[in-house]
Design an enzyme around this catalytic site. Structure first.
Site, mmCIF file in Angstrom:
data_model
loop_
_atom_site.group_PDB
_atom_site.id
_atom_site.type_symbol
_atom_site.label_atom_id
_atom_site.label_comp_id
_atom_site.label_asym_id
_atom_site.label_seq_id
_atom_site.Cartn_x
_atom_site.Cartn_y
_atom_site.Cartn_z
ATOM 1 N N GLY A 219 -3.573 -19.015 -5.332
ATOM 2 C CA GLY A 219 -4.751 -18.192 -5.596
ATOM 3 C C GLY A 219 -4.748 -17.750 -7.041
ATOM 4 N N GLN B 222 -6.717 -12.196 -14.037
ATOM 5 C CA GLN B 222 -5.475 -12.860 -14.458
ATOM 6 C C GLN B 222 -5.701 -13.852 -15.602
ATOM 7 O OE1 GLN B 222 -4.409 -13.975 -10.179
ATOM 8 N NE2 GLN B 222 -2.391 -13.557 -11.053
ATOM 9 N N CYS C 62 3.413 -13.355 -7.546
ATOM 10 C CA CYS C 62 2.187 -13.257 -8.334
ATOM 11 C C CYS C 62 2.408 -13.955 -9.666
ATOM 12 C CB CYS C 62 1.825 -11.797 -8.560
ATOM 13 S SG CYS C 62 0.282 -11.584 -9.470
ATOM 14 N N LEU C 63 1.450 -14.767 -10.058
ATOM 15 C CA LEU C 63 1.578 -15.500 -11.326
ATOM 16 C C LEU C 63 1.619 -14.547 -12.513
ATOM 17 C CD1 LEU C 63 -0.946 -18.377 -10.524
ATOM 18 C CD2 LEU C 63 1.558 -18.551 -10.628
ATOM 19 N N HIS D 34 -4.541 -10.347 -1.414
ATOM 20 C CA HIS D 34 -3.853 -10.279 -2.707
ATOM 21 C C HIS D 34 -4.856 -10.490 -3.854
ATOM 22 C CE1 HIS D 34 -0.193 -11.562 -5.283
ATOM 23 N NE2 HIS D 34 -1.229 -11.935 -6.023
ATOM 24 N N GLU D 35 -5.758 -11.475 -3.694
ATOM 25 C CA GLU D 35 -6.725 -11.777 -4.768
ATOM 26 C C GLU D 35 -7.767 -10.666 -4.913
ATOM 27 O OE1 GLU D 35 -5.657 -13.865 -6.616
ATOM 28 O OE2 GLU D 35 -4.359 -14.942 -5.236
ATOM 29 N N HIS E 61 -6.472 -7.827 -6.800
ATOM 30 C CA HIS E 61 -6.514 -8.019 -8.260
ATOM 31 C C HIS E 61 -7.847 -7.538 -8.838
ATOM 32 C CE1 HIS E 61 -2.874 -10.071 -9.577
ATOM 33 N NE2 HIS E 61 -2.966 -10.996 -8.634
HETATM 34 O O1 GNR Z 1 0.798 -18.325 -5.840
HETATM 35 C C1 GNR Z 1 0.751 -17.270 -5.191
HETATM 36 N N1 GNR Z 1 1.416 -17.185 -4.008
HETATM 37 C C2 GNR Z 1 1.162 -16.186 -3.076
HETATM 38 C C3 GNR Z 1 2.041 -16.100 -1.995
HETATM 39 C C4 GNR Z 1 1.840 -15.138 -1.023
HETATM 40 C C5 GNR Z 1 0.763 -14.277 -1.110
HETATM 41 C C6 GNR Z 1 -0.098 -14.341 -2.183
HETATM 42 C C7 GNR Z 1 0.104 -15.299 -3.166
HETATM 43 S S1 GNR Z 1 -1.024 -15.405 -4.483
HETATM 44 C C8 GNR Z 1 -0.013 -16.120 -5.725
HETATM 45 C C9 GNR Z 1 -0.831 -16.473 -6.968
HETATM 46 C C10 GNR Z 1 -1.373 -15.204 -7.574
HETATM 47 O O2 GNR Z 1 -0.752 -14.459 -8.293
HETATM 48 N N2 GNR Z 1 -2.618 -14.886 -7.277
HETATM 49 O O3 GNR Z 1 -3.156 -13.758 -7.757
HETATM 50 NI NI NI Z 2 -1.445 -12.394 -8.070
#
Ligand code: GNR
Ligand code: NI
Length: 172
Positions: free
Chosen positions: A46, A51, A93-94, A135-136, A139
């Protein structure tokens, strides 16, 4: 298509509330394509526009397997229902490289969003997709996965991440 640099903590853009997209243009569609390319390249499942330093309510996700990609491009996504049932998943998270933690969230969510043509869509999410979409959307509200864990674990992760990043920059 182009790769976009991914913003890392502690950049303040990651803590801003992103603005809704008022009008979907070719620029919006180009951004979504570039975000998808950046997500696959990272690789991640995601990516949210903050980001890549764009404070707008835009996300891409692909929780499919390699053999079966399933790319979602979402504009102005909103969680309109969450299950009482919770589930725990290991998240990363990236924008916080090399750190992970178990995060508890609603196990199922219903998401409403606009697609690239401006049509309203609904998606029922479970499992990894449910964790990812929450999660997205977090953000877009300036929230990071570390905000859902204990302060002790959060402080440890932030300290490790910042130390890693200092070393990576050759200033450690
Ligand atoms: O790559 C990602 N892996 C992930 C694993 C479990 C729950 C959420 C994620 S999102 C993350 C990429 C990211 O930072 N998206 O904002
Ligand atoms: Ni993230």
């Amino acid at each position: 298509m182009a790769l976009i640099p991914i913003i890392l903590i502690p950049d303040p853009v990651l803590r801003k509330v992103a603005s809704p997209v008022a009008e979907i243009t070719d620029g919006t569609r180009q951004l979504l394509d570039d975000m998808a390319e950046t997500m696959y390249d990272a690789p991640g499942i995601g990516l949210a526009a903050p980001q890549v330093n764009i404070s707008e309510r835009i996300i891409v996700m692909d929780c499919g397997r390699d053999e079966e990609p399933e790319l979602y491009k979402m504009i102005n996504p909103e969680i309109i229902a969450s299950s009482q049932e919770r589930s725990v998943l290991e998240e990363g998270c990236l924008s916080i490289p090399n750190q992970t933690a178990d995060v508890e969230r609603p196990a199922h969510v219903d998401v409403r969003y606009l697609d690239v043509d401006g049509n309203e869509q609904m998606l029922h999410c479970e499992g990894l997709l449910a964790a990812c979409v929450q999660h997205e959307i977090d953000h877009l509200d300036g929230v990071l996965f570390i905000d859902h864990i204990s302060r002790l674990k959060r402080d440890m992760i932030v300290r490790k991440a910042l130390k890693d990043l200092r070393h990576a920059a050759g200033r450690g």
